[in-house]
Design a protein around this motif. Structure first.
Motif, PDB file in Angstrom:
ATOM      1  N   ASN A   2       1.926  -1.297  -3.783  1.00 17.55           N
ATOM      2  CA  ASN A   2       2.199   0.194  -3.796  1.00 17.55           C
ATOM      3  C   ASN A   2       2.000   0.601  -5.605  1.00 17.55           C
ATOM      4  OD1 ASN A   2       3.765   2.766  -4.174  1.00 17.55           O
ATOM      5  ND2 ASN A   2       3.860   2.635  -2.164  1.00 17.55           N
TER       6      ASN A   2
ATOM      7  N   ARG B 183       0.898  -1.162  -0.027  1.00 20.24           N
ATOM      8  CA  ARG B 183       0.100  -0.072  -0.040  1.00 20.24           C
ATOM      9  C   ARG B 183       1.097   1.119  -0.141  1.00 20.24           C
ATOM     10  NH1 ARG B 183      -5.494  -0.712   0.180  1.00 20.24           N
ATOM     11  NH2 ARG B 183      -6.161  -2.668   1.149  1.00 20.24           N
ATOM     12  N   ASN B 184       0.667   2.016   0.892  1.00 18.09           N
ATOM     13  CA  ASN B 184       1.528   3.389   0.810  1.00 18.09           C
ATOM     14  C   ASN B 184       2.804   3.166   1.550  1.00 18.09           C
ATOM     15  OD1 ASN B 184       0.574   3.290   3.569  1.00 18.09           O
ATOM     16  ND2 ASN B 184       0.192   5.429   3.951  1.00 18.09           N
ATOM     17  N   ILE B 185       3.205   1.827   2.131  1.00 25.83           N
ATOM     18  CA  ILE B 185       4.635   1.771   2.845  1.00 25.83           C
ATOM     19  C   ILE B 185       5.661   1.325   1.794  1.00 25.83           C
ATOM     20  CG2 ILE B 185       6.061   0.262   4.158  1.00 25.83           C
ATOM     21  CD1 ILE B 185       3.346  -0.028   5.998  1.00 25.83           C
ATOM     22  N   SER B 186       6.539   2.257   1.391  1.00 23.28           N
ATOM     23  CA  SER B 186       7.687   1.848   0.607  1.00 23.28           C
ATOM     24  C   SER B 186       8.557   0.764   1.045  1.00 23.28           C
ATOM     25  CB  SER B 186       8.270   3.179  -0.040  1.00 23.28           C
ATOM     26  OG  SER B 186       7.435   4.017  -0.696  1.00 23.28           O
TER      27      SER B 186
ATOM     28  N   SER C  83      -1.983  -0.138   7.502  1.00 27.91           N
ATOM     29  CA  SER C  83      -1.331  -1.012   6.344  1.00 27.91           C
ATOM     30  C   SER C  83      -0.317  -1.937   7.106  1.00 27.91           C
ATOM     31  CB  SER C  83      -0.653  -0.245   5.428  1.00 27.91           C
ATOM     32  OG  SER C  83      -1.729   0.755   4.710  1.00 27.91           O
TER      33      SER C  83
ATOM     34  N   GLY D  22      -0.483   4.945   7.582  1.00 28.44           N
ATOM     35  CA  GLY D  22      -0.006   3.681   7.149  1.00 28.44           C
ATOM     36  C   GLY D  22       0.014   2.720   8.357  1.00 28.44           C
TER      37      GLY D  22
ATOM     38  N   HIS E  91       3.053   9.076   6.700  1.00 26.94           N
ATOM     39  CA  HIS E  91       3.370   8.902   5.144  1.00 26.94           C
ATOM     40  C   HIS E  91       3.922   7.789   4.984  1.00 26.94           C
ATOM     41  CE1 HIS E  91       1.809  13.191   4.939  1.00 26.94           C
ATOM     42  NE2 HIS E  91       3.076  13.724   5.477  1.00 26.94           N
ATOM     43  N   GLY E  92       3.544   6.717   5.504  1.00 27.95           N
ATOM     44  CA  GLY E  92       4.253   5.598   4.910  1.00 27.95           C
ATOM     45  C   GLY E  92       5.650   4.964   5.668  1.00 27.95           C
TER      46      GLY E  92
END
Length: 376
Positions: A62, A12-15, A38, A35, A363-364
């Motif tokens: 992502n 998801r929004n976790i790099s 997530s 996040g 923001h992840g």
């Protein structure tokens, strides 16, 4: 202790995330959409190969990446293991344990048992017999080695029969053959479920309720008993005519009308099913009790460490009820990953244990907080 390290890529929004989670309680705080959920979802995905938020696995990757990967270093049965699961945009996934690819998801699930509590869990559990059956099957999967094969055999027979019924194919002789096997498989599954409820879950639940203070929030729960309600043939089938009558019914509805897939777990007081009569506060407390009871059972019977994911610890309940829920979570003996908007959750847990990690999620990105500054 179960999970020592967590590595997540492209979920998801976790790099990219790499953190040490070597405490009994790990608190993740941050704004909505940062996040937190997530991260819990990624760990649930590693344990079950599915999400608790969507049926579309491709949406977990992502948007800027081509694949996702989740891996943990964990301790189970006094041994250290590395368990990982990846997924690419073609839908191909691999589950690896200590560098070796596993062919069966159950091998990873047995090693990494995870239970989940979300704000939606209460409504889903008390509104859906399927959710209650899944709850029982999770416990049985971990404490009864034979159960998975028995449940799989029943499902295969049921699926074959439903295909025949819906296609209006298969003569009576063929259906009779399949139904004989289905009935035997159903009886075996029901036997294990009934024994699990009465001999294990009820006992554990009663012991937990006895630890609660006697007030308006918990008094009703003290007199509740669990009842496993089944829709399967009673006793022995005396003749094929008994089965044929059931086949006639099922032909009309084009699906099997009995068996473990129709069963339910009821909460009974003086012979009355209270499942839909509990207040929202009582339902939440009962759900916490049941989750903790399952965790304690798996630990006591199977000697397994468990991970309990708690997304958004209830904030609308009063202070006494919230503290009771925290005490129940700590009684479970599970490792706990809990999310919330505010960091004060860590201070609440610090009343019950010194084994707490705190992480800020934004923001992840997930960064550890200094516990000495948080709780001087």
């Amino acid at each position: 202790m179960l999970v020592q390290k967590v590595n997540v890529v492209g979920f998801r929004n976790i790099s990219t995330v790499a953190i040490e989670t070597d405490k009994n309680v790990n608190v993740f705080f941050g704004e909505n959409g940062s996040g937190k959920t997530s991260l819990l979802e990624s760990l649930f995905f590693l344990s079950r190969a599915k999400s608790f938020r969507t049926n579309k696995r491709g949406g977990l990757i992502n948007i800027e990446g081509d694949y996702l990967a989740v891996a943990v270093s964990l301790e189970q049965e006094s041994k250290l293991h590395k368990l990982g699961l990846d997924l690419d945009k073609t839908g191909k996934s691999r589950l690896k344990l200590n560098g070796d690819i596993l062919n069966r998801l159950s091998e990873g699930s047995r090693l990494f048992p995870v239970q989940l509590i979300t704000p939606e869990s209460f409504d889903v559990f008390f509104g859906s017999p399927k959710a209650r059956r899944s709850f029982l099957d999770f416990g049985l999967f971990h404490v009864e080695h034979e159960y998975q094969n028995l449940w799989s055999n029943f499902q295969k027979a049921q699926k074959q029969i439903n295909v025949l019924l819906r296609a209006n194919k298969g003569n009576t002789k063929e259906l009779l053959f399949w139904y004989r096997g289905l009935i035997e498989a159903a009886k075996k599954v029901e036997f294990y479920r009934q024994r699990f409820v009465t001999e294990l879950l009820q006992v554990e639940l009663t012991e937990l309720v006895d630890t609660l203070s006697n007030d308006s929030r918990t008094s009703l729960l003290e007199s509740l008993t669990l009842n496993y309600k089944t829709k399967v043939f009673d006793g022995e089938v005396e003749s094929d005519n008994d089965i044929l009558r059931q086949i006639e019914k099922d032909i009309r509805y084009k699906q099997v009308g009995f068996g473990p897939s129709k069963a339910d777990l009821q909460f009974v007081q003086n012979g009355t099913d209270m499942t839909s009569m509990l207040s929202r506060g009582q339902s939440k407390m009962l759900f916490y009790l049941l989750e903790v009871a399952i965790v304690k059972l798996v630990k006591r019977v199977a000697n397994k460490n468990m991970l309990l994911l708690v997304d958004d610890l209830p904030s609308e309940v009063d202070e006494v009820t919230r503290d009771t829920m925290l005490r129940l979570l700590m009684q479970s003996g599970a490792q706990i990953f809990v999310t919330g908007i505010e960091r004060k959750i860590a201070k609440e847990f610090m009343k019950h244990t010194n084994s707490v990690n705190v992480f800020h999620v934004e923001h992840g990105t997930i960064k550890p907080e200094n516990m000495e500054q948080l709780c001087p």
